[in-house]
Design an enzyme around this catalytic site. Structure first.
Site, short mmCIF file in Angstrom:
data_model
loop_
_atom_site.label_atom_id
_atom_site.label_comp_id
_atom_site.label_asym_id
_atom_site.label_seq_id
_atom_site.Cartn_x
_atom_site.Cartn_y
_atom_site.Cartn_z
N ASN A 1 10.41 -0.74 -11.43
CA ASN A 1 10.37 0.65 -10.95
C ASN A 1 10.75 0.76 -9.47
O ASN A 1 10.41 1.74 -8.81
CB ASN A 1 9.00 1.27 -11.22
CG ASN A 1 7.85 0.45 -10.66
OD1 ASN A 1 8.05 -0.58 -10.02
ND2 ASN A 1 6.63 0.90 -10.92
N GLN B 1 -7.92 4.14 -4.89
CA GLN B 1 -7.25 4.93 -5.91
C GLN B 1 -8.06 4.88 -7.20
O GLN B 1 -8.40 3.78 -7.63
CB GLN B 1 -5.82 4.41 -6.15
CG GLN B 1 -4.92 4.67 -4.96
CD GLN B 1 -3.45 4.37 -5.22
OE1 GLN B 1 -2.64 4.58 -4.36
NE2 GLN B 1 -3.11 3.89 -6.39
N ARG C 1 1.61 0.99 0.21
CA ARG C 1 0.18 0.89 -0.08
C ARG C 1 -0.58 1.67 0.99
O ARG C 1 -0.24 1.64 2.18
CB ARG C 1 -0.29 -0.57 -0.10
CG ARG C 1 0.16 -1.34 -1.33
CD ARG C 1 -0.42 -0.79 -2.61
NE ARG C 1 0.00 -1.51 -3.80
CZ ARG C 1 1.03 -1.16 -4.57
NH1 ARG C 1 1.77 -0.10 -4.25
NH2 ARG C 1 1.33 -1.87 -5.65
#
Length: 386
Positions: free
Chosen positions: A147, A314, A285
């Site tokens: 991705n 998260q 990040r």
């Protein structure tokens, strides 16, 4: 037989989809540089389906259960009573995503004596304590490059969204207004600006290539300098460190992995050296940027905008200050989880499982930790504390 615990994000609030906006997606067979796309022996899903949520199961259930393995899929990952923590003690494999990370801390790894393989369905394995994984003889693998282009596209979208003041202008339309001055008082052209990337690996280089047609001046820093031919092709200016680069840039995009050298990199000190009114994009990040320093820089005007889709922790709590800070373009962690990307990272996850369960080598570019050390892509991209 193996027990595989798979931690995925929740299904849509409206229920798992029965149809999709598009009937198909393009077939990607290889990536820039020649790496082939994931190539499992078979898949049990239709490309373009929602695979990254609980009901999607990464398309793994039939494949695993037909071989007699056990698959547990959950979104419940927080706290000692979570499904993840209850299932860990006899798990052989844990599959997680950067978007909904199952944080495999040293404490969790110590409670999972059978755990031998941690797979990231996507890219970025910093949610696994790599030192503990090395000490416990685990293999850590991710679906490298699956991705990367998805994230690069998201970066370009966010840069344009901030610089052109797109989000507030869209909101004017939604609210029934037409005040052009409100929309353009913070809107500029990207053309001619200096744009720099912190790290120029797969994602960073893809961002540079996509920005080159905008007639911007491109900069980069990376501990692995790009070939001279690439620097010449894209007219890149190399800087030995982020500290050297950011004072020259109107826009900075962070495309580095999280490790001890990058954690907290963008704090008050580095932000103060950036151009006043510059923009910062972070799809890497959340912990690479100091949470409160970002808020202060936006409130003071040192940053004209901050956009990203990575947070810590998260999912981010409802009171996370990045939700309400001024001039932001935040999204939940979605940049690498488009339906197109899910097709590739689900296929790559199956390819890794086929190799591991079959006793054959996992391809080198997927490896982060193996044989008691950083390996493959991990040796190139990560550092450890030991």
């Amino acid at each position: 037989m193996a027990k595989i615990v798979c931690v995925l994000y929740d299904d849509p609030t409206t229920g798992f989809p029965t149809s999709y906006a598009r009937d198909d997606i393009p077939t990607i067979e290889s990536y820039p540089g020649g790496q082939t796309a994931p190539s499992p022996k078979a898949v049990d899903f239709k490309p373009g389906a929602l695979l990254g949520s609980v009901s999607g199961e990464l398309g793994l259930r039939r494949f695993l259960e037909e071989q007699g393995h056990t698959l547990v899929v959950t979104s419940d990952k927080e706290g000692p009573d979570s499904v993840l923590d209850r299932e860990l003690p006899d798990a052989d494999v844990v599959i997680s995503q950067p978007f909904w990370p199952a944080y495999l801390t040293a404490e969790r790894i110590a409670k999972a004596p059978k755990l031998k393989l941690a797979i990231t369905a996507g890219i970025g394995s910093d949610h696994v304590d790599l030192d503990a994984a090395i000490a416990n003889g685990m293999t850590v693998a991710e679906v490298t490059y699956s991705n990367s282009i998805s994230v690069a596209e998201h970066v370009v979208m966010m840069i344009l969204g901030l610089v052109r003041n797109y989000i507030p202008s869209y909101q004017v339309v939604v609210d029934g207004g037409w005040n052009i001055a409100d929309c353009v008082e913070r809107s500029y052209d990207l053309e001619g600006m200096n744009v720099g990337t912190v790290a120029a690996g797969r994602i960073g280089t893809a961002v540079l290539r996509r920005l080159a047609p905008f007639d911007v001046k491109l900069h980069y820093t990376d501990r692995h300098r790009l070939p001279e031919s690439v620097e010449r092709e894209l007219n890149l200016t190399f800087h030995p460190s982020a500290a050297d680069m950011v004072p020259h840039c109107d826009v900075v995009t962070i495309n580095a992995p999280l490790h001890p050298e990058t954690e907290g990199l963008f704090g008050d000190e580095l932000l103060a050296t950036m151009k006043h009114g510059s923009y910062l994009i972070n799809t890497a990040r959340g912990k690479i940027a100091d949470r409160d320093a970002i808020v202060r820089a936006l409130e003071s005007g040192q940053l004209a905008g901050y956009a990203g889709d990575v947070w810590y922790p998260q999912p981010a709590p409802a009171d996370h200050p990045w939700r309400t800070m001024p001039h932001h373009g935040m999204t939940p962690h979605i940049s690498g989880s488009s339906l197109s990307a899910q097709t590739r990272y689900a296929a790559g996850t199956r390819e890794i499982l086929e190799s591991w369960l079959g006793g054959t080598p996992i391809r080198d570019e997927y490896l982060i930790v193996d044989g008691g050390r950083l390996a493959g892509t991990g040796a190139h991209s990560y550092s450890t504390r030991v």
